[in-house]
Design a protein around this motif. Structure first.
Motif, PDB file in Angstrom:
ATOM      1  N   SER A 109       1.681  -3.201   0.931  1.00  0.00           N
ATOM      2  CA  SER A 109       1.498  -1.771   0.776  1.00  0.00           C
ATOM      3  C   SER A 109       1.766  -1.058   2.098  1.00  0.00           C
ATOM      4  O   SER A 109       2.471  -0.052   2.144  1.00  0.00           O
ATOM      5  CB  SER A 109       0.082  -1.472   0.279  1.00  0.00           C
ATOM      6  OG  SER A 109      -0.131  -0.078   0.168  1.00  0.00           O
ATOM      7  N   GLY A 112       5.306  -0.607   2.981  1.00  0.00           N
ATOM      8  CA  GLY A 112       6.088   0.249   2.098  1.00  0.00           C
ATOM      9  C   GLY A 112       6.695  -0.472   0.906  1.00  0.00           C
ATOM     10  O   GLY A 112       7.541   0.086   0.211  1.00  0.00           O
ATOM     11  N   ALA A 114       5.785  -1.032  -2.180  1.00  0.00           N
ATOM     12  CA  ALA A 114       4.816  -0.648  -3.199  1.00  0.00           C
ATOM     13  C   ALA A 114       4.948  -1.457  -4.487  1.00  0.00           C
ATOM     14  O   ALA A 114       3.938  -1.874  -5.053  1.00  0.00           O
ATOM     15  CB  ALA A 114       4.936   0.844  -3.503  1.00  0.00           C
ATOM     16  N   GLU A 147      -6.711   0.812  -4.625  1.00  0.00           N
ATOM     17  CA  GLU A 147      -5.363   0.771  -4.047  1.00  0.00           C
ATOM     18  C   GLU A 147      -4.308   0.611  -5.140  1.00  0.00           C
ATOM     19  O   GLU A 147      -3.249   1.240  -5.080  1.00  0.00           O
ATOM     20  CB  GLU A 147      -5.253  -0.368  -3.023  1.00  0.00           C
ATOM     21  CG  GLU A 147      -3.892  -0.498  -2.384  1.00  0.00           C
ATOM     22  CD  GLU A 147      -3.491   0.670  -1.484  1.00  0.00           C
ATOM     23  OE1 GLU A 147      -2.373   0.627  -0.938  1.00  0.00           O
ATOM     24  OE2 GLU A 147      -4.263   1.636  -1.319  1.00  0.00           O
ATOM     25  N   GLU A 149      -4.470   1.725  -8.235  1.00  0.00           N
ATOM     26  CA  GLU A 149      -4.327   3.045  -8.878  1.00  0.00           C
ATOM     27  C   GLU A 149      -3.591   4.027  -7.976  1.00  0.00           C
ATOM     28  O   GLU A 149      -2.760   4.807  -8.439  1.00  0.00           O
ATOM     29  CB  GLU A 149      -5.698   3.595  -9.291  1.00  0.00           C
ATOM     30  CG  GLU A 149      -6.328   2.839 -10.431  1.00  0.00           C
ATOM     31  CD  GLU A 149      -5.415   2.722 -11.649  1.00  0.00           C
ATOM     32  OE1 GLU A 149      -4.832   3.743 -12.067  1.00  0.00           O
ATOM     33  OE2 GLU A 149      -5.275   1.599 -12.170  1.00  0.00           O
ATOM     34  N   ARG A 150      -3.879   3.979  -6.678  1.00  0.00           N
ATOM     35  CA  ARG A 150      -3.207   4.873  -5.727  1.00  0.00           C
ATOM     36  C   ARG A 150      -1.704   4.603  -5.712  1.00  0.00           C
ATOM     37  O   ARG A 150      -0.887   5.530  -5.769  1.00  0.00           O
ATOM     38  CB  ARG A 150      -3.786   4.697  -4.323  1.00  0.00           C
ATOM     39  CG  ARG A 150      -3.228   5.685  -3.299  1.00  0.00           C
ATOM     40  CD  ARG A 150      -3.632   5.335  -1.883  1.00  0.00           C
ATOM     41  NE  ARG A 150      -2.910   4.187  -1.365  1.00  0.00           N
ATOM     42  CZ  ARG A 150      -1.643   4.207  -0.942  1.00  0.00           C
ATOM     43  NH1 ARG A 150      -0.952   5.323  -1.002  1.00  0.00           N
ATOM     44  NH2 ARG A 150      -1.069   3.123  -0.456  1.00  0.00           N
ATOM     45  N   LEU A 151      -1.337   3.335  -5.662  1.00  0.00           N
ATOM     46  CA  LEU A 151       0.083   2.979  -5.632  1.00  0.00           C
ATOM     47  C   LEU A 151       0.789   3.349  -6.935  1.00  0.00           C
ATOM     48  O   LEU A 151       1.931   3.818  -6.912  1.00  0.00           O
ATOM     49  CB  LEU A 151       0.251   1.482  -5.342  1.00  0.00           C
ATOM     50  CG  LEU A 151      -0.090   1.044  -3.923  1.00  0.00           C
ATOM     51  CD1 LEU A 151      -0.082  -0.476  -3.818  1.00  0.00           C
ATOM     52  CD2 LEU A 151       0.856   1.655  -2.914  1.00  0.00           C
ATOM     53  N   LYS A 152       0.106   3.149  -8.061  1.00  0.00           N
ATOM     54  CA  LYS A 152       0.699   3.514  -9.351  1.00  0.00           C
ATOM     55  C   LYS A 152       0.928   5.014  -9.437  1.00  0.00           C
ATOM     56  O   LYS A 152       1.965   5.470  -9.920  1.00  0.00           O
ATOM     57  CB  LYS A 152      -0.202   3.048 -10.508  1.00  0.00           C
ATOM     58  CG  LYS A 152      -0.121   1.564 -10.775  1.00  0.00           C
ATOM     59  CD  LYS A 152      -1.022   1.223 -11.946  1.00  0.00           C
ATOM     60  CE  LYS A 152      -0.943  -0.225 -12.345  1.00  0.00           C
ATOM     61  NZ  LYS A 152      -1.843  -0.539 -13.471  1.00  0.00           N
ATOM     62  N   ARG A 153      -0.051   5.808  -8.976  1.00  0.00           N
ATOM     63  CA  ARG A 153       0.100   7.279  -8.976  1.00  0.00           C
ATOM     64  C   ARG A 153       1.250   7.716  -8.070  1.00  0.00           C
ATOM     65  O   ARG A 153       2.022   8.604  -8.409  1.00  0.00           O
ATOM     66  CB  ARG A 153      -1.193   7.962  -8.541  1.00  0.00           C
ATOM     67  CG  ARG A 153      -2.222   8.097  -9.635  1.00  0.00           C
ATOM     68  CD  ARG A 153      -3.345   9.069  -9.259  1.00  0.00           C
ATOM     69  NE  ARG A 153      -3.921   8.860  -7.940  1.00  0.00           N
ATOM     70  CZ  ARG A 153      -4.904   8.011  -7.652  1.00  0.00           C
ATOM     71  NH1 ARG A 153      -5.452   7.292  -8.621  1.00  0.00           N
ATOM     72  NH2 ARG A 153      -5.368   7.890  -6.434  1.00  0.00           N
ATOM     73  N   ALA A 154       1.356   7.109  -6.918  1.00  0.00           N
ATOM     74  CA  ALA A 154       2.402   7.466  -5.963  1.00  0.00           C
ATOM     75  C   ALA A 154       3.788   7.114  -6.508  1.00  0.00           C
ATOM     76  O   ALA A 154       4.767   7.803  -6.216  1.00  0.00           O
ATOM     77  CB  ALA A 154       2.166   6.772  -4.634  1.00  0.00           C
ATOM     78  N   ARG A 155       3.857   6.058  -7.283  1.00  0.00           N
ATOM     79  CA  ARG A 155       5.129   5.618  -7.855  1.00  0.00           C
ATOM     80  C   ARG A 155       5.556   6.490  -9.013  1.00  0.00           C
ATOM     81  O   ARG A 155       6.731   6.658  -9.281  1.00  0.00           O
ATOM     82  CB  ARG A 155       5.014   4.153  -8.301  1.00  0.00           C
ATOM     83  CG  ARG A 155       6.354   3.538  -8.681  1.00  0.00           C
ATOM     84  CD  ARG A 155       6.233   2.098  -8.889  1.00  0.00           C
ATOM     85  NE  ARG A 155       5.611   1.855 -10.198  1.00  0.00           N
ATOM     86  CZ  ARG A 155       5.495   0.675 -10.744  1.00  0.00           C
ATOM     87  NH1 ARG A 155       5.915  -0.386 -10.113  1.00  0.00           N
ATOM     88  NH2 ARG A 155       4.929   0.525 -11.921  1.00  0.00           N
TER      89      ARG A 155
END
Length: 156
Positions: A109, A112, A114, A147, A149-155
């Motif tokens: 993560s 970068g 993701a 983390e 959920e954060r990565l999924k939202r950012a993607r």
């Protein structure tokens, strides 16, 4: 009678005799190295802790515990590429090890990567990886899920 009283004197309170472990026992040496590394890190000397683990790895290069500990300390030191590499090696020795998956995911993560981090964190949602993380470091389970959920939202 006399033998019985001698046995009672050398037996601990819980009814078991202490086991003598040789000073050069590999498991004991490994435990000492890991404890020394974390003691150094706790004092704020991550470099010293990494050095202790590096030295121990010279004698036990395939030790899953040492590889996993090295990955965790490298992550804490911000050495993300090295942390990911050691976590990968630890996972080759013991697949589905929750703390190693956690370390790998956070290193990826931070680098970068993701999509790959999401894949690793997904392994921690259920199954053997989650069970392992829950058993060894239960406080990290919710952090991993946040983390993910954060990565999924950012993607998205």
């Amino acid at each position: 009678m006399r033998a019985s009283s001698t046995a009672q004197r050398t037996t601990s309170r819980n009814g078991h005799r202490p086991v003598a472990v040789p000073a050069n026992d590999p498991a004991m040496l490994l435990a000492r190295a890991r404890n020394a590394a974390y003691a150094e890190a706790a004092k704020g000397n991550l470099g010293g802790g990494l050095g202790v683990l590096y030295d121990a790895l010279q004698g036990e290069p395939m030790s899953h515990d040492l590889l996993s500990d090295m990955a965790a300390l490298l992550l804490a030191a911000g050495r993300l590429e090295h942390a990911a590499a050691y976590a990968d090696r630890a996972l080759q020795a013991r697949t589905q090890h929750g703390p190693s998956l956690y370390t790998l995911a956070f290193a990826l993560s931070g680098l970068g990567q993701a999509d790959r981090a999401i894949g690793v964190l997904t392994e921690l949602q259920s199954g053997a990886g989650r069970d392992s993380l829950q058993a060894e470091a239960p406080e990290l389970v919710p952090v991993a899920m946040i983390e993910l959920e954060r990565l999924k939202r950012a993607r998205a």
